[in-house]
Design a protein around this motif. Sequence first.
Motif, PDB file in Angstrom:
ATOM      1  N   GLN A 292       0.831  -1.207   0.000  1.00  0.00           N
ATOM      2  CA  GLN A 292       0.000   0.000   0.000  1.00  0.00           C
ATOM      3  C   GLN A 292       0.865   1.256   0.000  1.00  0.00           C
ATOM      4  OE1 GLN A 292      -2.654  -0.509   3.377  1.00  0.00           O
ATOM      5  NE2 GLN A 292      -3.397  -2.439   2.545  1.00  0.00           N
ATOM      6  N   VAL A 293       1.930   1.265   0.808  1.00  0.00           N
ATOM      7  CA  VAL A 293       2.862   2.402   0.842  1.00  0.00           C
ATOM      8  C   VAL A 293       3.463   2.612  -0.544  1.00  0.00           C
ATOM      9  CG1 VAL A 293       5.117   3.152   1.718  1.00  0.00           C
ATOM     10  CG2 VAL A 293       3.377   2.287   3.306  1.00  0.00           C
ATOM     11  N   ALA A 294       3.885   1.534  -1.178  1.00  0.00           N
ATOM     12  CA  ALA A 294       4.499   1.644  -2.504  1.00  0.00           C
ATOM     13  C   ALA A 294       3.534   2.237  -3.525  1.00  0.00           C
ATOM     14  CB  ALA A 294       4.975   0.275  -2.971  1.00  0.00           C
ATOM     15  N   LEU A 295       2.330   1.716  -3.563  1.00  0.00           N
ATOM     16  CA  LEU A 295       1.381   2.168  -4.587  1.00  0.00           C
ATOM     17  C   LEU A 295       0.976   3.618  -4.391  1.00  0.00           C
ATOM     18  CD1 LEU A 295      -0.864  -0.983  -5.159  1.00  0.00           C
ATOM     19  CD2 LEU A 295       1.234  -0.293  -6.335  1.00  0.00           C
ATOM     20  N   ARG A 296       0.842   4.055  -3.148  1.00  0.00           N
ATOM     21  CA  ARG A 296       0.471   5.461  -2.953  1.00  0.00           C
ATOM     22  C   ARG A 296       1.677   6.394  -3.099  1.00  0.00           C
ATOM     23  NH1 ARG A 296      -1.152   4.307   3.016  1.00  0.00           N
ATOM     24  NH2 ARG A 296       0.785   4.704   4.137  1.00  0.00           N
ATOM     25  N   SER A 297       2.867   5.836  -3.252  1.00  0.00           N
ATOM     26  CA  SER A 297       4.083   6.635  -3.440  1.00  0.00           C
ATOM     27  C   SER A 297       4.449   6.825  -4.906  1.00  0.00           C
ATOM     28  CB  SER A 297       5.255   5.983  -2.700  1.00  0.00           C
ATOM     29  OG  SER A 297       4.999   5.939  -1.315  1.00  0.00           O
ATOM     30  N   ILE A 298       3.715   6.210  -5.806  1.00  0.00           N
ATOM     31  CA  ILE A 298       4.003   6.339  -7.237  1.00  0.00           C
ATOM     32  C   ILE A 298       3.732   7.774  -7.680  1.00  0.00           C
ATOM     33  CG2 ILE A 298       3.275   5.652  -9.559  1.00  0.00           C
ATOM     34  CD1 ILE A 298       2.704   2.854  -8.402  1.00  0.00           C
ATOM     35  N   ASP A 299       4.717   8.363  -8.319  1.00  0.00           N
ATOM     36  CA  ASP A 299       4.564   9.701  -8.891  1.00  0.00           C
ATOM     37  C   ASP A 299       3.944   9.531 -10.274  1.00  0.00           C
ATOM     38  OD1 ASP A 299       4.844  12.142 -10.188  1.00  0.00           O
ATOM     39  OD2 ASP A 299       6.915  12.452  -9.558  1.00  0.00           O
ATOM     40  N   PRO A 300       2.715  10.010 -10.489  1.00  0.00           N
ATOM     41  CA  PRO A 300       2.058   9.796 -11.779  1.00  0.00           C
ATOM     42  C   PRO A 300       2.742  10.512 -12.940  1.00  0.00           C
ATOM     43  CG  PRO A 300       0.734  11.237 -10.379  1.00  0.00           C
ATOM     44  CD  PRO A 300       1.884  10.757  -9.546  1.00  0.00           C
ATOM     45  N   THR A 301       3.630  11.466 -12.638  1.00  0.00           N
ATOM     46  CA  THR A 301       4.329  12.183 -13.707  1.00  0.00           C
ATOM     47  C   THR A 301       5.682  11.556 -14.040  1.00  0.00           C
ATOM     48  OG1 THR A 301       5.469  13.736 -12.220  1.00  0.00           O
ATOM     49  CG2 THR A 301       3.222  14.322 -12.953  1.00  0.00           C
ATOM     50  N   ALA A 302       6.063  10.524 -13.310  1.00  0.00           N
ATOM     51  CA  ALA A 302       7.381   9.912 -13.505  1.00  0.00           C
ATOM     52  C   ALA A 302       7.261   8.564 -14.195  1.00  0.00           C
ATOM     53  CB  ALA A 302       8.078   9.744 -12.160  1.00  0.00           C
ATOM     54  N   GLU A 303       8.358   8.151 -14.788  1.00  0.00           N
ATOM     55  CA  GLU A 303       8.481   6.788 -15.297  1.00  0.00           C
ATOM     56  C   GLU A 303       8.862   5.939 -14.093  1.00  0.00           C
ATOM     57  OE1 GLU A 303      11.688   4.338 -17.886  1.00  0.00           O
ATOM     58  OE2 GLU A 303      11.143   6.319 -18.632  1.00  0.00           O
ATOM     59  N   THR A 304       7.955   5.080 -13.652  1.00  0.00           N
ATOM     60  CA  THR A 304       8.151   4.340 -12.403  1.00  0.00           C
ATOM     61  C   THR A 304       8.506   2.892 -12.665  1.00  0.00           C
ATOM     62  OG1 THR A 304       6.596   5.772 -11.245  1.00  0.00           O
ATOM     63  CG2 THR A 304       7.065   3.649 -10.235  1.00  0.00           C
ATOM     64  N   ARG A 305       9.514   2.427 -11.951  1.00  0.00           N
ATOM     65  CA  ARG A 305       9.915   1.030 -11.962  1.00  0.00           C
ATOM     66  C   ARG A 305       9.563   0.476 -10.581  1.00  0.00           C
ATOM     67  NH1 ARG A 305      15.931   0.683 -13.351  1.00  0.00           N
ATOM     68  NH2 ARG A 305      15.046   1.585 -15.240  1.00  0.00           N
ATOM     69  N   LEU A 306       8.530  -0.334 -10.504  1.00  0.00           N
ATOM     70  CA  LEU A 306       8.095  -0.924  -9.244  1.00  0.00           C
ATOM     71  C   LEU A 306       8.757  -2.286  -9.111  1.00  0.00           C
ATOM     72  CD1 LEU A 306       6.218  -0.704  -6.759  1.00  0.00           C
ATOM     73  CD2 LEU A 306       4.425  -1.740  -8.178  1.00  0.00           C
ATOM     74  N   ILE A 307       9.436  -2.483  -7.982  1.00  0.00           N
ATOM     75  CA  ILE A 307      10.185  -3.725  -7.780  1.00  0.00           C
ATOM     76  C   ILE A 307       9.787  -4.343  -6.447  1.00  0.00           C
ATOM     77  CG2 ILE A 307      12.453  -4.798  -7.687  1.00  0.00           C
ATOM     78  CD1 ILE A 307      13.534  -2.133  -8.953  1.00  0.00           C
ATOM     79  N   PHE A 308       9.308  -5.564  -6.502  1.00  0.00           N
ATOM     80  CA  PHE A 308       8.998  -6.317  -5.293  1.00  0.00           C
ATOM     81  C   PHE A 308      10.201  -7.197  -4.986  1.00  0.00           C
ATOM     82  CE2 PHE A 308       4.906  -5.412  -7.285  1.00  0.00           C
ATOM     83  CZ  PHE A 308       4.224  -4.836  -6.225  1.00  0.00           C
ATOM     84  N   SER A 309      10.662  -7.150  -3.738  1.00  0.00           N
ATOM     85  CA  SER A 309      11.884  -7.854  -3.372  1.00  0.00           C
ATOM     86  C   SER A 309      11.686  -8.734  -2.149  1.00  0.00           C
ATOM     87  CB  SER A 309      13.000  -6.831  -3.102  1.00  0.00           C
ATOM     88  OG  SER A 309      14.194  -7.480  -2.744  1.00  0.00           O
ATOM     89  N   GLY A 310      12.060  -9.981  -2.279  1.00  0.00           N
ATOM     90  CA  GLY A 310      11.997 -10.921  -1.169  1.00  0.00           C
ATOM     91  C   GLY A 310      12.037 -12.334  -1.684  1.00  0.00           C
ATOM     92  N   GLY A 311      12.851 -13.120  -1.047  1.00  0.00           N
ATOM     93  CA  GLY A 311      13.073 -14.479  -1.512  1.00  0.00           C
ATOM     94  C   GLY A 311      12.057 -15.487  -1.017  1.00  0.00           C
ATOM     95  N   PRO A 312      12.470 -16.738  -1.074  1.00  0.00           N
ATOM     96  CA  PRO A 312      11.578 -17.839  -0.709  1.00  0.00           C
ATOM     97  C   PRO A 312      11.096 -17.735   0.732  1.00  0.00           C
ATOM     98  CG  PRO A 312      13.622 -18.652  -1.667  1.00  0.00           C
ATOM     99  CD  PRO A 312      13.789 -17.190  -1.450  1.00  0.00           C
TER     100      PRO A 312
END
Length: 167
Positions: free
Chosen positions: A35-55
């Motif tokens: 939720q924090v990540a999605l509300r932090s997206i700048d709609p004017t920017a080219e955004t690279r969303l990366i989810f990180s975490g292993g097994p």
Amino acid sequence: MTLVNDPPGSSEAIVVLGFKNPQPDANFINQIRVQVALRSIDPTAETRLIFSGGPTTATRSEARVMADYAVNKLGYQGAYLLEEESRSTWDNIANLLPMIEDVDRIKIASLPAHALKARVYVRRQRPDLASKLVKVADYKFGEWAALKPVLAAYSRRTLRAVREDLP
């Protein structure tokens, strides 16, 4: 550590750090982080969303569990990347560096203390990227009010490893 409020440029990476998730669906902590990540997206920017975490103890990685939550529960329709090898915050940052070094702004989505720890790790591993770190929308007034005592205890424990690098 000083965070830049609005560095120049039009690209950003938002890194969502995973948390132990033994069940097949995103647990409460991972839900907050997404939720924090999605509300932090700048709609004017080219955004690279990366989810990180292993097994995890489940059959899928923390990264996959969070991505599925973003898409299937929150309706996220954009592109994203997965980093599925990390087993610690240090690993998250080390494994993500090649994926984030070319953007103008780096945002780390997690609970505030954990994000601070990750930013310290960025500075330790790649000091040249520290100036690209910016804050995320990690708190909304009244959010998590009942959990403040638990989150404060978690924060204290989380930050022990980086205490000497804090301002």
